[in-house]
Design a protein around this motif. Structure first.
Motif, PDB file in Angstrom:
ATOM      1  N   LYS A   1       0.826  -1.212   0.000  1.00  8.72           N
ATOM      2  CA  LYS A   1       0.000   0.000   0.000  1.00  8.72           C
ATOM      3  C   LYS A   1       0.860   1.262   0.000  1.00  8.72           C
ATOM      4  O   LYS A   1       0.623   2.204   0.775  1.00  8.72           O
ATOM      5  CB  LYS A   1      -0.941   0.018   1.207  1.00  8.72           C
ATOM      6  CG  LYS A   1      -1.970  -1.106   1.190  1.00  8.72           C
ATOM      7  CD  LYS A   1      -2.934  -0.957   2.372  1.00  8.72           C
ATOM      8  CE  LYS A   1      -3.998  -2.032   2.331  1.00  8.72           C
ATOM      9  NZ  LYS A   1      -4.826  -2.073   3.520  1.00  8.72           N
ATOM     10  N   GLY A   2       1.937   1.218  -0.810  1.00  8.61           N
ATOM     11  CA  GLY A   2       2.773   2.411  -0.967  1.00  8.61           C
ATOM     12  C   GLY A   2       3.720   2.698   0.182  1.00  8.61           C
ATOM     13  O   GLY A   2       4.368   3.741   0.210  1.00  8.61           O
ATOM     14  N   GLU A   3       3.802   1.771   1.161  1.00  8.18           N
ATOM     15  CA  GLU A   3       4.683   1.987   2.306  1.00  8.18           C
ATOM     16  C   GLU A   3       5.468   0.719   2.591  1.00  8.18           C
ATOM     17  O   GLU A   3       5.191  -0.328   2.018  1.00  8.18           O
ATOM     18  CB  GLU A   3       3.838   2.282   3.544  1.00  8.18           C
ATOM     19  CG  GLU A   3       3.367   3.704   3.645  1.00  8.18           C
ATOM     20  CD  GLU A   3       2.840   4.000   5.045  1.00  8.18           C
ATOM     21  OE1 GLU A   3       3.240   5.015   5.595  1.00  8.18           O
ATOM     22  OE2 GLU A   3       2.049   3.190   5.565  1.00  8.18           O
ATOM     23  N   SER A   4       6.400   0.812   3.544  1.00  3.55           N
ATOM     24  CA  SER A   4       7.065  -0.400   4.007  1.00  3.55           C
ATOM     25  C   SER A   4       6.042  -1.295   4.708  1.00  3.55           C
ATOM     26  O   SER A   4       5.244  -0.806   5.524  1.00  3.55           O
ATOM     27  CB  SER A   4       8.146  -0.052   5.031  1.00  3.55           C
ATOM     28  OG  SER A   4       9.328   0.332   4.404  1.00  3.55           O
ATOM     29  N   PHE A   5       6.112  -2.600   4.430  1.00  2.00           N
ATOM     30  CA  PHE A   5       5.206  -3.550   5.088  1.00  2.00           C
ATOM     31  C   PHE A   5       5.278  -3.405   6.607  1.00  2.00           C
ATOM     32  O   PHE A   5       4.294  -3.548   7.328  1.00  2.00           O
ATOM     33  CB  PHE A   5       5.594  -4.994   4.703  1.00  2.00           C
ATOM     34  CG  PHE A   5       4.466  -5.785   4.112  1.00  2.00           C
ATOM     35  CD1 PHE A   5       3.323  -6.043   4.857  1.00  2.00           C
ATOM     36  CD2 PHE A   5       4.552  -6.297   2.826  1.00  2.00           C
ATOM     37  CE1 PHE A   5       2.276  -6.788   4.323  1.00  2.00           C
ATOM     38  CE2 PHE A   5       3.511  -7.044   2.282  1.00  2.00           C
ATOM     39  CZ  PHE A   5       2.377  -7.284   3.036  1.00  2.00           C
ATOM     40  N   GLU A   6       6.490  -3.105   7.121  1.00  2.00           N
ATOM     41  CA  GLU A   6       6.633  -3.077   8.579  1.00  2.00           C
ATOM     42  C   GLU A   6       5.773  -1.990   9.235  1.00  2.00           C
ATOM     43  O   GLU A   6       5.370  -2.134  10.380  1.00  2.00           O
ATOM     44  CB  GLU A   6       8.100  -2.926   8.997  1.00  2.00           C
ATOM     45  CG  GLU A   6       8.716  -1.583   8.700  1.00  2.00           C
ATOM     46  CD  GLU A   6      10.137  -1.449   9.252  1.00  2.00           C
ATOM     47  OE1 GLU A   6      10.750  -2.465   9.627  1.00  2.00           O
ATOM     48  OE2 GLU A   6      10.631  -0.304   9.285  1.00  2.00           O
ATOM     49  N   LYS A   7       5.463  -0.930   8.508  1.00  2.00           N
ATOM     50  CA  LYS A   7       4.627   0.138   9.088  1.00  2.00           C
ATOM     51  C   LYS A   7       3.238  -0.411   9.430  1.00  2.00           C
ATOM     52  O   LYS A   7       2.574   0.058  10.346  1.00  2.00           O
ATOM     53  CB  LYS A   7       4.454   1.286   8.087  1.00  2.00           C
ATOM     54  CG  LYS A   7       5.703   2.076   7.807  1.00  2.00           C
ATOM     55  CD  LYS A   7       5.798   3.254   8.783  1.00  2.00           C
ATOM     56  CE  LYS A   7       7.031   4.108   8.566  1.00  2.00           C
ATOM     57  NZ  LYS A   7       8.299   3.421   8.658  1.00  2.00           N
ATOM     58  N   TRP A   8       2.826  -1.442   8.714  1.00  2.09           N
ATOM     59  CA  TRP A   8       1.471  -1.972   8.839  1.00  2.09           C
ATOM     60  C   TRP A   8       1.424  -3.256   9.671  1.00  2.09           C
ATOM     61  O   TRP A   8       0.435  -3.537  10.341  1.00  2.09           O
ATOM     62  CB  TRP A   8       0.958  -2.234   7.412  1.00  2.09           C
ATOM     63  CG  TRP A   8      -0.464  -2.640   7.253  1.00  2.09           C
ATOM     64  CD1 TRP A   8      -1.575  -1.856   7.446  1.00  2.09           C
ATOM     65  CD2 TRP A   8      -0.943  -3.919   6.842  1.00  2.09           C
ATOM     66  NE1 TRP A   8      -2.703  -2.574   7.175  1.00  2.09           N
ATOM     67  CE2 TRP A   8      -2.348  -3.848   6.800  1.00  2.09           C
ATOM     68  CE3 TRP A   8      -0.314  -5.124   6.492  1.00  2.09           C
ATOM     69  CZ2 TRP A   8      -3.138  -4.933   6.433  1.00  2.09           C
ATOM     70  CZ3 TRP A   8      -1.100  -6.199   6.124  1.00  2.09           C
ATOM     71  CH2 TRP A   8      -2.499  -6.105   6.102  1.00  2.09           C
TER      72      TRP A   8
END
Ligand code: BGC
Length: 248
Positions: free
Chosen positions: A161-168
């Motif tokens: 979703k346009g970000e690093s997976f770790e943020k989510w």
């Protein structure tokens, strides 16, 4: 068997932890680990000062292994996702060995944790493709092929979703977004399905801070690979760094 003691330091976004490690006894800590809060800002100089304090606390005078949440190639830091940007391009090996007056090995924290698990923990004796992941502030990854580490894989930064997976999907996202274990496990499942699509691991070892509550979320994971819970929890980085420093 004579004991072989190594020394490991794990530098994280909130705490810096160290202990001597008995490498001849299944990677057990030879003394209780000691923690000092990571200085803010966590500049290389400030962190190096705390590294000296940690070593002095134990009166340690040998080589040390130091784990950082960064890409580390030949002792030089090349990324800084959860530490101060001023680390980029710093020769951490030269910095730490000069303040300590000792040889040091500097490596990625998840690689260190994975090494500990593959030698003495959940992955001991496992061949094939093993992916060791840490779920904490970020997501760390360590990829092993027939027991050999492929360093600096940084798979917490796969894009989602346009970000690093770790943020989510990191453990910190569960707290930040006030998620139930079930909801967070669904995010981790999506992450593991992505890892599976790319690497087809035989085994995934889940570790980091979240592994202390593994019974709450690991049974809820929906992904194909065999999942094992890390055995060293929050000491894995220390143990792996100590192993690397002693060439074990
Ligand atoms: C960093 C990795 C580290 C992981 C776990 C990520 O943000 O980029 O180097 O292994 O966090 O600490």
């Amino acid at each position: 068997m004579a004991s072989t003691i190594g020394f490991g330091i794990d530098i994280g976004g909130s705490g810096m932890k160290a202990a001597p490690v008995d490498l001849s006894d299944a990677g057990k800590l030879a003394e209780d680990r000691f923690r000092i809060s990571t200085p803010t800002p966590a500049t290389p100089e400030a962190v190096a000062g705390v590294v000296v304090e940690l070593v002095q606390h134990f009166g340690w005078e040998g080589p040390a292994g130091i784990a950082l949440p960064s890409v580390v190639r030949n002792g030089v830091v090349h990324s800084a996702a959860n530490i101060d940007d001023s680390w980029i391009d710093v020769d951490a090996k030269a910095l730490f060995s000069s303040v300590l007056g000792q040889d040091v090995v500097v490596m990625n924290d998840a690689d260190a944790a994975g090494l500990a698990e593959m030698s003495f923990g959940a992955g001991a004796g496992r061949q094939g493709v093993v992916m060791a992941l840490t779920f904490g502030t970020g997501i760390g990854s360590a990829l092993f092929v027939d027991g050999h580490l492929v360093p600096n894989t940084e798979l917490g930064h796969l894009e989602f979703k346009g970000e690093s997976f770790e943020k989510w999907a990191a453990a910190s996202a569960r707290k930040r977004d006030d998620l139930s274990w079930k909801k967070w496990a669904a995010r981790v499942s999506t992450y593991l399905q992505t890892i599976d699509a790319l690497f087809s691991p035989d085994v995934v070892i889940v570790g980091g801070g979240a592994s202390k509550s593994a019974d709450k979320w690991v049974p809820l994971i929906d992904a194909r690979p065999e999942i094992l819970v890390a055995e060293f929890a929050n000491s894995a980085g220390i143990v792996g760094a100590a192993m690397a420093s002693s060439g074990a």
